[in-house]
Write an enzyme that holds these catalytic residues in place. Sequence first.
Site, PDB file in Angstrom:
ATOM      1  N   GLY A   1       0.831  -1.196   0.000  1.00  0.00           N
ATOM      2  CA  GLY A   1       0.000   0.000   0.000  1.00  0.00           C
ATOM      3  C   GLY A   1       0.862   1.241   0.000  1.00  0.00           C
TER       4      GLY A   1
ATOM      5  N   CYS B   1       5.254  -6.132   1.666  1.00  0.00           N
ATOM      6  CA  CYS B   1       5.560  -4.691   1.667  1.00  0.00           C
ATOM      7  C   CYS B   1       4.852  -3.998   2.836  1.00  0.00           C
ATOM      8  CB  CYS B   1       5.206  -4.081   0.307  1.00  0.00           C
ATOM      9  SG  CYS B   1       5.878  -2.415   0.069  1.00  0.00           S
ATOM     10  N   TYR B   2       3.851  -3.152   2.564  1.00  0.00           N
ATOM     11  CA  TYR B   2       3.143  -2.470   3.654  1.00  0.00           C
ATOM     12  C   TYR B   2       2.509  -3.495   4.602  1.00  0.00           C
ATOM     13  CZ  TYR B   2      -0.102   0.690   6.036  1.00  0.00           C
ATOM     14  OH  TYR B   2      -0.795   1.391   6.993  1.00  0.00           O
TER      15      TYR B   2
ATOM     16  N   HIS C   1       7.980  -7.227  -3.407  1.00  0.00           N
ATOM     17  CA  HIS C   1       6.732  -7.607  -4.075  1.00  0.00           C
ATOM     18  C   HIS C   1       6.944  -8.897  -4.864  1.00  0.00           C
ATOM     19  CE1 HIS C   1       4.195  -4.052  -3.331  1.00  0.00           C
ATOM     20  NE2 HIS C   1       5.332  -3.383  -3.328  1.00  0.00           N
TER      21      HIS C   1
ATOM     22  N   GLU D   1       4.782 -10.724  -6.162  1.00  0.00           N
ATOM     23  CA  GLU D   1       3.752 -10.912  -7.188  1.00  0.00           C
ATOM     24  C   GLU D   1       4.136 -10.333  -8.543  1.00  0.00           C
ATOM     25  OE1 GLU D   1       2.578  -7.010  -5.101  1.00  0.00           O
ATOM     26  OE2 GLU D   1       3.615  -8.886  -4.645  1.00  0.00           O
TER      27      GLU D   1
ATOM     28  N   GLY E   1     -20.161 -12.784 -29.015  1.00  0.00           N
ATOM     29  CA  GLY E   1     -19.107 -13.370 -29.827  1.00  0.00           C
ATOM     30  C   GLY E   1     -17.751 -13.260 -29.168  1.00  0.00           C
ATOM     31  N   GLY E   2     -17.674 -12.501 -28.062  1.00  0.00           N
ATOM     32  CA  GLY E   2     -16.437 -12.387 -27.311  1.00  0.00           C
ATOM     33  C   GLY E   2     -16.222 -13.580 -26.401  1.00  0.00           C
TER      34      GLY E   2
ATOM     35  N   ASP F   1     -15.881 -13.810 -23.036  1.00  0.00           N
ATOM     36  CA  ASP F   1     -16.603 -13.882 -21.772  1.00  0.00           C
ATOM     37  C   ASP F   1     -18.027 -14.386 -21.952  1.00  0.00           C
ATOM     38  OD1 ASP F   1     -14.265 -12.771 -20.836  1.00  0.00           O
ATOM     39  OD2 ASP F   1     -15.067 -10.736 -20.740  1.00  0.00           O
ATOM     40  N   SER F   2     -18.770 -13.784 -22.886  1.00  0.00           N
ATOM     41  CA  SER F   2     -20.163 -14.211 -23.063  1.00  0.00           C
ATOM     42  C   SER F   2     -20.233 -15.630 -23.615  1.00  0.00           C
ATOM     43  CB  SER F   2     -20.913 -13.242 -23.979  1.00  0.00           C
ATOM     44  OG  SER F   2     -20.433 -13.285 -25.310  1.00  0.00           O
TER      45      SER F   2
ATOM     46  N   LYS G   1      -9.432 -13.300 -16.559  1.00  0.00           N
ATOM     47  CA  LYS G   1      -9.555 -13.573 -17.991  1.00  0.00           C
ATOM     48  C   LYS G   1      -8.839 -14.856 -18.403  1.00  0.00           C
ATOM     49  CE  LYS G   1     -10.979 -11.635 -21.968  1.00  0.00           C
ATOM     50  NZ  LYS G   1     -12.263 -10.949 -22.171  1.00  0.00           N
TER      51      LYS G   1
END
Length: 526
Positions: free
Chosen positions: A61, A88-89, A175, A177, A230-231, A233-234, A381
């Site tokens: 943070g 970190c924080y 960090h 990550e 058509g993407g 996710d849907s 995603k």
Amino acid sequence: MAAEVAEQHRPVLVVDFGAQYSQLIARRVREAKVYSEVVPHSMPVEQMLAKDPAAIILSGGPASVYADGAPGIDASLFEAGVPIMGICYGFQVMAQALGGEVARTGLSEFGGTPVEVCSAGVLLAGTPEKQDAWMSHGDSVHRAPEGFEVLATTAGAPVAAFEDRERRLFGVQWHPEVKHSAHGQAVLERFLYDGAGLAPDWTPGNVIAEQVAAIRAQVGDARVICALSGGVDSAVAAALVQKAVGDQLTCVHVDHGLMREGEVEQIERDFVAATGVNLVVRDEKKRFLDALAGVSDPETKRKIIGREFIRVFEDAQRDIIAEAGEHGEEVRFLVQGTLYPDVVESGGGEGAANIKSHHNVGGLPEDLKFELVEPLRTLFKDEVRAVGRELGVPEEIVSRQPFPGPGLGIRIIGEVTAERLDILRKADAIAREELTKAGLDGEIWQCPVVLLADVRSVGVQGDGRTYGHPVVLRPVSSEDAMTADWTRLPYEVLATISTRITNEVREINRVVLDVTSKPPATIEWE
């Protein structure tokens, strides 16, 4: 639905102290095949513990632990018996809460920093004695709390990592990550697997089984509708719901004429063949082009496209409801491809009330009387793509680059016309084909092709003077689209794309490359 998943997979809670990397920590935990959720630091400890966490990670943070109003954590959390890691924080918050000493050294560390490991312990086992890590801190831990073993130091952090194995408390100043920390993922996995004793069982197969059960419990015998863009996710959301409730689901695809080349046909042919879904395609190209006639302002274009989409979708809904009514079935549910970053960014993931009701379907009206089915709302995603592959969604859809809801309408700078859409489709198809041929699809987030329809430039084609349009290639790399950098594509690939476009699309005589990062630019031009 998120609660049902969490009951089967006890979550690793990532406590967000305002870090830019909180979502990234959650992603890295997921990459270790362990389920994670982001929660705000303001959540009371009893609420955190009510989630029955398998482990907790305290994020970084921007604050100093000594600043007035600096976010903190109730020290009782460290006595709850839950394995905890501070980053970190979060590392400094843990040290201070347990009686250690945090102070300013006068030597801040930002960016790549050499770390010396003095005792590997559990957390740093298997990593080198000297390693590079990504730092971003002004304060440092000077003295570890009683019972903690110091594992590492840096020039600006006398205590750069520590652990109390008996109480299963761990922390690092850097960090882990971020990719710039050379052994960061290994450190996180040592905490998850060895420190917290967790199994790597968050897999696409498990996600599908859990979500299918949750969808069946939610939907029962009711009818469900889904706007299929058509993407990715849907499409994956629809495939999950289809697996759960079969022909209770009807998908609606609105062909607004703003799709890329071959996409509508691909949805009708490949997606239906792979899933067996009931699909209704509404051909509304003329409606959208008429509504967009004479409009060049990008925000106005977006609003028109969103408005017309809603109206067409409402028409389709009424038809489906009328048909279902004849058979006595109620249409109660609407599928949305909401992802976990949408949940976090719209309210910290604290329940469906925080989800924007219009997400993913072009701006659904507030008065639509449907309950939402959001089978992807716990996923990032990359996890959505993995689930899609497991479900058998065609690779051409699963690996598709992100595509904006307004489609090619916002990749034409100027008025949207049928002729301009045809020009852009041809150029876009060439760019996508060559990127795929070069094996670069996995290296880029997306590559919008933008037609500068209101700009013309002089060129020479076939020994004659031309006055054609330029197009812009916008290849970008990103993990979440919040920030992005332009992708350094090989010159030979760029040359091939440029040559093919100017040879095969006669209206275009110039191809240019956008080399701007986000920020300051956005990924899309409009």
